[in-house]
Motif scaffolding. Structure first.
Motif, PDB file in Angstrom:
ATOM      1  N   GLY A 113      31.814 -20.547   8.250  1.00  0.00           N
ATOM      2  CA  GLY A 113      32.229 -21.055   7.063  1.00  0.00           C
ATOM      3  C   GLY A 113      33.706 -20.909   6.386  1.00  0.00           C
ATOM      4  O   GLY A 113      34.360 -21.494   6.192  1.00  0.00           O
ATOM      5  N   GLN A 114      34.008 -19.466   6.505  1.00  0.00           N
ATOM      6  CA  GLN A 114      35.271 -18.941   5.790  1.00  0.00           C
ATOM      7  C   GLN A 114      36.363 -19.576   6.438  1.00  0.00           C
ATOM      8  O   GLN A 114      37.313 -19.637   5.501  1.00  0.00           O
ATOM      9  CB  GLN A 114      35.071 -17.589   5.798  1.00  0.00           C
ATOM     10  N   PRO A 115      36.485 -19.645   7.783  1.00  0.00           N
ATOM     11  CA  PRO A 115      37.849 -20.146   8.218  1.00  0.00           C
ATOM     12  C   PRO A 115      38.292 -21.473   7.934  1.00  0.00           C
ATOM     13  O   PRO A 115      39.176 -21.823   7.892  1.00  0.00           O
ATOM     14  CB  PRO A 115      37.709 -19.869   9.686  1.00  0.00           C
ATOM     15  N   PHE A 116      37.214 -22.298   7.381  1.00  0.00           N
ATOM     16  CA  PHE A 116      37.474 -23.688   7.015  1.00  0.00           C
ATOM     17  C   PHE A 116      37.925 -23.436   5.772  1.00  0.00           C
ATOM     18  O   PHE A 116      38.733 -23.958   5.109  1.00  0.00           O
ATOM     19  CB  PHE A 116      36.096 -24.520   6.912  1.00  0.00           C
ATOM     20  N   TYR A 117      37.010 -22.719   4.534  1.00  0.00           N
ATOM     21  CA  TYR A 117      37.530 -22.507   3.229  1.00  0.00           C
ATOM     22  C   TYR A 117      38.923 -22.226   2.799  1.00  0.00           C
ATOM     23  O   TYR A 117      39.490 -22.440   1.904  1.00  0.00           O
ATOM     24  CB  TYR A 117      36.307 -21.989   2.387  1.00  0.00           C
ATOM     25  N   GLY A 118      39.162 -21.057   3.459  1.00  0.00           N
ATOM     26  CA  GLY A 118      40.386 -20.523   3.349  1.00  0.00           C
ATOM     27  C   GLY A 118      41.572 -21.375   3.287  1.00  0.00           C
ATOM     28  O   GLY A 118      42.289 -21.501   2.396  1.00  0.00           O
ATOM     29  N   PRO A 119      41.836 -21.861   4.377  1.00  0.00           N
ATOM     30  CA  PRO A 119      42.938 -22.905   4.531  1.00  0.00           C
ATOM     31  C   PRO A 119      42.821 -24.084   3.677  1.00  0.00           C
ATOM     32  O   PRO A 119      44.008 -24.394   3.101  1.00  0.00           O
ATOM     33  CB  PRO A 119      43.191 -23.301   6.128  1.00  0.00           C
ATOM     34  N   VAL A 120      41.661 -24.418   3.482  1.00  0.00           N
ATOM     35  CA  VAL A 120      41.587 -25.529   2.279  1.00  0.00           C
ATOM     36  C   VAL A 120      41.962 -25.227   1.213  1.00  0.00           C
ATOM     37  O   VAL A 120      42.686 -25.906   0.412  1.00  0.00           O
ATOM     38  CB  VAL A 120      40.006 -26.098   2.516  1.00  0.00           C
ATOM     39  N   SER A 121      41.486 -24.100   0.689  1.00  0.00           N
ATOM     40  CA  SER A 121      41.872 -23.647  -0.423  1.00  0.00           C
ATOM     41  C   SER A 121      43.446 -23.374  -0.771  1.00  0.00           C
ATOM     42  O   SER A 121      44.010 -23.422  -1.896  1.00  0.00           O
ATOM     43  CB  SER A 121      41.104 -22.135  -0.899  1.00  0.00           C
ATOM     44  N   ASP A 122      44.046 -22.984   0.341  1.00  0.00           N
ATOM     45  CA  ASP A 122      45.423 -22.957   0.189  1.00  0.00           C
ATOM     46  C   ASP A 122      46.210 -24.420   0.159  1.00  0.00           C
ATOM     47  O   ASP A 122      47.293 -24.487  -0.567  1.00  0.00           O
ATOM     48  CB  ASP A 122      46.182 -22.206   1.661  1.00  0.00           C
ATOM     49  N   MET A 123      45.478 -25.270   0.923  1.00  0.00           N
ATOM     50  CA  MET A 123      46.038 -26.459   1.019  1.00  0.00           C
ATOM     51  C   MET A 123      45.758 -27.426  -0.445  1.00  0.00           C
ATOM     52  O   MET A 123      46.381 -28.379  -1.006  1.00  0.00           O
ATOM     53  CB  MET A 123      45.722 -27.372   1.910  1.00  0.00           C
ATOM     54  N   VAL A 124      44.611 -27.403  -1.116  1.00  0.00           N
ATOM     55  CA  VAL A 124      44.213 -28.305  -2.194  1.00  0.00           C
ATOM     56  C   VAL A 124      43.682 -27.265  -3.427  1.00  0.00           C
ATOM     57  O   VAL A 124      43.303 -27.822  -4.508  1.00  0.00           O
ATOM     58  CB  VAL A 124      42.744 -28.940  -1.773  1.00  0.00           C
ATOM     59  N   GLY A 125      43.756 -26.291  -3.592  1.00  0.00           N
ATOM     60  CA  GLY A 125      43.543 -25.472  -4.434  1.00  0.00           C
ATOM     61  C   GLY A 125      42.205 -24.506  -4.104  1.00  0.00           C
ATOM     62  O   GLY A 125      41.374 -25.030  -3.476  1.00  0.00           O
ATOM     63  N   ARG A 126      41.887 -23.706  -5.038  1.00  0.00           N
ATOM     64  CA  ARG A 126      40.684 -22.648  -5.052  1.00  0.00           C
ATOM     65  C   ARG A 126      39.380 -23.261  -5.356  1.00  0.00           C
ATOM     66  O   ARG A 126      38.556 -23.298  -5.059  1.00  0.00           O
ATOM     67  CB  ARG A 126      41.094 -21.514  -5.699  1.00  0.00           C
ATOM     68  N   LYS A 127      39.752 -24.286  -6.310  1.00  0.00           N
ATOM     69  CA  LYS A 127      38.470 -24.683  -7.008  1.00  0.00           C
ATOM     70  C   LYS A 127      37.374 -25.696  -6.228  1.00  0.00           C
ATOM     71  O   LYS A 127      36.351 -25.641  -6.187  1.00  0.00           O
ATOM     72  CB  LYS A 127      38.696 -25.308  -8.612  1.00  0.00           C
ATOM     73  N   PRO A 128      38.212 -26.931  -5.750  1.00  0.00           N
ATOM     74  CA  PRO A 128      37.472 -28.037  -4.949  1.00  0.00           C
ATOM     75  C   PRO A 128      36.573 -27.465  -3.970  1.00  0.00           C
ATOM     76  O   PRO A 128      35.397 -27.715  -3.875  1.00  0.00           O
ATOM     77  CB  PRO A 128      38.632 -28.912  -4.461  1.00  0.00           C
ATOM     78  N   PRO A 129      37.193 -26.559  -3.075  1.00  0.00           N
ATOM     79  CA  PRO A 129      36.252 -26.073  -1.910  1.00  0.00           C
ATOM     80  C   PRO A 129      34.977 -25.120  -2.471  1.00  0.00           C
ATOM     81  O   PRO A 129      33.897 -25.136  -2.037  1.00  0.00           O
ATOM     82  CB  PRO A 129      37.092 -25.243  -1.137  1.00  0.00           C
ATOM     83  N   LEU A 130      35.264 -24.431  -3.558  1.00  0.00           N
ATOM     84  CA  LEU A 130      34.076 -23.873  -4.380  1.00  0.00           C
ATOM     85  C   LEU A 130      33.089 -24.757  -4.763  1.00  0.00           C
ATOM     86  O   LEU A 130      31.751 -24.750  -4.543  1.00  0.00           O
ATOM     87  CB  LEU A 130      34.626 -23.009  -5.489  1.00  0.00           C
ATOM     88  N   TYR A 131      33.257 -25.974  -5.239  1.00  0.00           N
ATOM     89  CA  TYR A 131      32.553 -26.902  -5.976  1.00  0.00           C
ATOM     90  C   TYR A 131      31.776 -27.402  -4.577  1.00  0.00           C
ATOM     91  O   TYR A 131      30.390 -27.224  -4.577  1.00  0.00           O
ATOM     92  CB  TYR A 131      33.064 -28.201  -6.298  1.00  0.00           C
ATOM     93  N   PHE A 132      32.444 -27.733  -3.410  1.00  0.00           N
ATOM     94  CA  PHE A 132      31.692 -28.396  -2.203  1.00  0.00           C
ATOM     95  C   PHE A 132      30.671 -27.204  -1.651  1.00  0.00           C
ATOM     96  O   PHE A 132      29.588 -27.663  -1.247  1.00  0.00           O
ATOM     97  CB  PHE A 132      32.602 -28.650  -0.978  1.00  0.00           C
ATOM     98  N   GLY A 133      30.981 -26.111  -1.684  1.00  0.00           N
ATOM     99  CA  GLY A 133      30.436 -25.015  -0.842  1.00  0.00           C
ATOM    100  C   GLY A 133      28.870 -24.639  -1.988  1.00  0.00           C
ATOM    101  O   GLY A 133      27.824 -24.540  -1.384  1.00  0.00           O
ATOM    102  N   LEU A 134      29.054 -24.662  -3.162  1.00  0.00           N
ATOM    103  CA  LEU A 134      27.904 -24.415  -4.070  1.00  0.00           C
ATOM    104  C   LEU A 134      26.959 -25.795  -3.818  1.00  0.00           C
ATOM    105  O   LEU A 134      25.915 -25.482  -4.143  1.00  0.00           O
ATOM    106  CB  LEU A 134      28.413 -24.223  -5.311  1.00  0.00           C
ATOM    107  N   VAL A 135      27.464 -26.867  -3.794  1.00  0.00           N
ATOM    108  CA  VAL A 135      26.740 -28.048  -3.500  1.00  0.00           C
ATOM    109  C   VAL A 135      25.659 -28.083  -2.379  1.00  0.00           C
ATOM    110  O   VAL A 135      24.628 -28.130  -2.282  1.00  0.00           O
ATOM    111  CB  VAL A 135      27.304 -29.406  -3.638  1.00  0.00           C
ATOM    112  N   LEU A 136      26.437 -27.643  -1.371  1.00  0.00           N
ATOM    113  CA  LEU A 136      25.907 -27.524  -0.156  1.00  0.00           C
ATOM    114  C   LEU A 136      24.712 -26.536  -0.039  1.00  0.00           C
ATOM    115  O   LEU A 136      23.731 -26.522   0.271  1.00  0.00           O
ATOM    116  CB  LEU A 136      26.955 -27.442   1.074  1.00  0.00           C
TER     117      LEU A 136
END
Length: 405
Positions: free
Chosen positions: A59-82
């Motif tokens: 999962g981390q290779p997905f979240y890292g670049p996404v957090s560079d592109m959209v910010g740190r908070k949105p992927p944190l929300y997604f991950g915790l909901v999943l």
């Protein structure tokens, strides 16, 4: 940054980072009970732990670049909901195969909390300040391995092993509230302009060609692999072989975890005095010596639980000096792609741990020697990598650490 804000950020990031490990550490005292309840053997039950680590790696290779592109908070929300949805599924699982699949999904969600907080640290600081913040984050993170097994034992006593998964669901909901109310965005929009899928792939190429970065990552990875081996096997060794109750096992586990996180608090101070590279080299060498002594004791027929716990207490403290410091040094030169660099670091750590756990699992028989052999092997590989990475290159890295102090 003012001191109160420094501690507040460490608290928030540490709690977010701890949610995934909480789902591991609360789970450990339940492993024998899960096997009995679902009629599964030791290998199958351990697989439900191994796939969680594999998912953290995937999962981390997905979240890292996404957090560079959209910010740190949105992927944190997604991950915790999943994570929360998968946790509910785990609580309702009626066979080991279903539990294994849902644990994988749970790990995919937890990966967000593993990758992104390190990137936030790099957004805010470098050098010894980053080492201090990372160590404070680890101190808060220590709530999981110190308290989670005890909490897990209590939950299991009251609600059975399924209660563990209801408890971590509540932890995920609390994490979502924490992100919304207490975490500010550290990757503002103007810094995301150059971030895209293409730049992410390019960044991974840069990192995979950076031998120094990879060396530091794998030093921490193999040091951590010993900890993962202990995670996967200690409940069977201490509960089934030595006869500890789940509660006493949880206390023993927590004491060793306290050694790791307590020692980590000295990283900033030791880094200022000796340089971060010398801290890593000294701690890895000492940890290797302790682990080899432990292995030789059990190889020659020893079987004392107190020798196991005592030597591992020392080794845990030394790993507390190695793992946060190698992370800081690995990210030092990659601030522009901190999310991606942190994600690759986390992925390689989890993959290394999962592979070592799987190999040790082939020889697991409930006795200490296979577990101790895996732990010692990880420490020796870390020692070799330290010599290769920080031997000839030590002067340049020490100069970098000195400038950052």
């Amino acid at each position: 940054m003012t001191s109160p804000r420094f501690f507040r950020i460490a608290l928030v990031l540490g709690l977010l980072s701890a949610i995934g490990p909480f789902a591991i550490d609360m789970y450990l005292p339940a492993l024998p009970a899960i096997g009995t309840s679902l009629r599964a053997d030791i290998g199958a039950v351990q697989m439900s732990l191994t796939v969680f680590f594999l998912a953290l790696a995937a999962g981390q290779p997905f979240y890292g670049p996404v957090s560079d592109m959209v910010g740190r908070k949105p992927p944190l929300y997604f991950g915790l909901v999943l994570f929360a949805i998968a946790s509910v599924g785990c609580a309702l699982a009626d066979n080991i195969q279903t539990l294994i699949v849902l644990r994988f999904l749970q790990g995919l969600g937890a990966a967000a909390g593993m990758a992104i907080p390190r990137a936030v640290v790099r957004d805010l600081h470098t050098g010894n300040d980053a080492a201090r913040l990372m160590s404070l984050l680890m101190l808060v993170f220590s709530i999981s391995p110190i308290l989670a097994p005890l909490v897990g034992s209590g939950v299991i006593a009251v609600a059975g092993w399924r209660g563990v998964f209801w408890a971590v669901t509540l932890a995920a909901v609390a994490g979502l509230v924490l992100i919304a109310t207490s975490l500010t965005e550290t990757r503002p929009a103007h810094q995301r302009v150059e971030s895209s899928l293409r730049s992410a792939l390019s960044a991974y190429g840069v990192l995979l060609r950076d031998g120094h970065y990879l060396g530091l990552v794998f030093i921490g990875s193999f040091a951590m692999a010993g900890f993962f081996t202990y995670l996967a096997n200690s409940s069977f060794v201490l509960i089934d072989h030595y006869g500890l109750s789940p509660v006493v096992y949880s206390v023993a586990f927590g004491v060793n975890a306290a050694s790791f996180f307590g020692a980590a608090q000295f990283n900033g101070r030791l880094g200022e005095r000796f340089g971060l590279v010398r801290v890593v080299k000294g701690a890895v060498g000492a940890c290797g010596a302790v682990m080899v002594a432990m292995f030789l004791y059990f190889l020659l027929g020893g079987d004392s639980m107190w020798v196991l716990l005592g030597l591992y207490f020392i080794a845990s403290g030394l790993m507390g000096l190695v793992i946060p410091t190698t992370s800081v040094l690995a990210l030092e030169k990659h601030g522009a792609i901190a999310g991606t660099a942190s994600a690759l670091l986390g992925t390689l750590q989890m993959l290394t741990g999962a592979v070592v756990m799987a190999i040790v699992g082939l020889f697991t028989d409930g006795r200490p020697l296979p577990m101790v052999a895996g732990m010692a092997g990880g420490a020796l590989v870390a020692l070799l990598l330290t010599w290769l990475t920080l031997g000839g290159a030590a002067r340049g890295v020490q100069a970098l650490a000195g400038r950052s102090a």
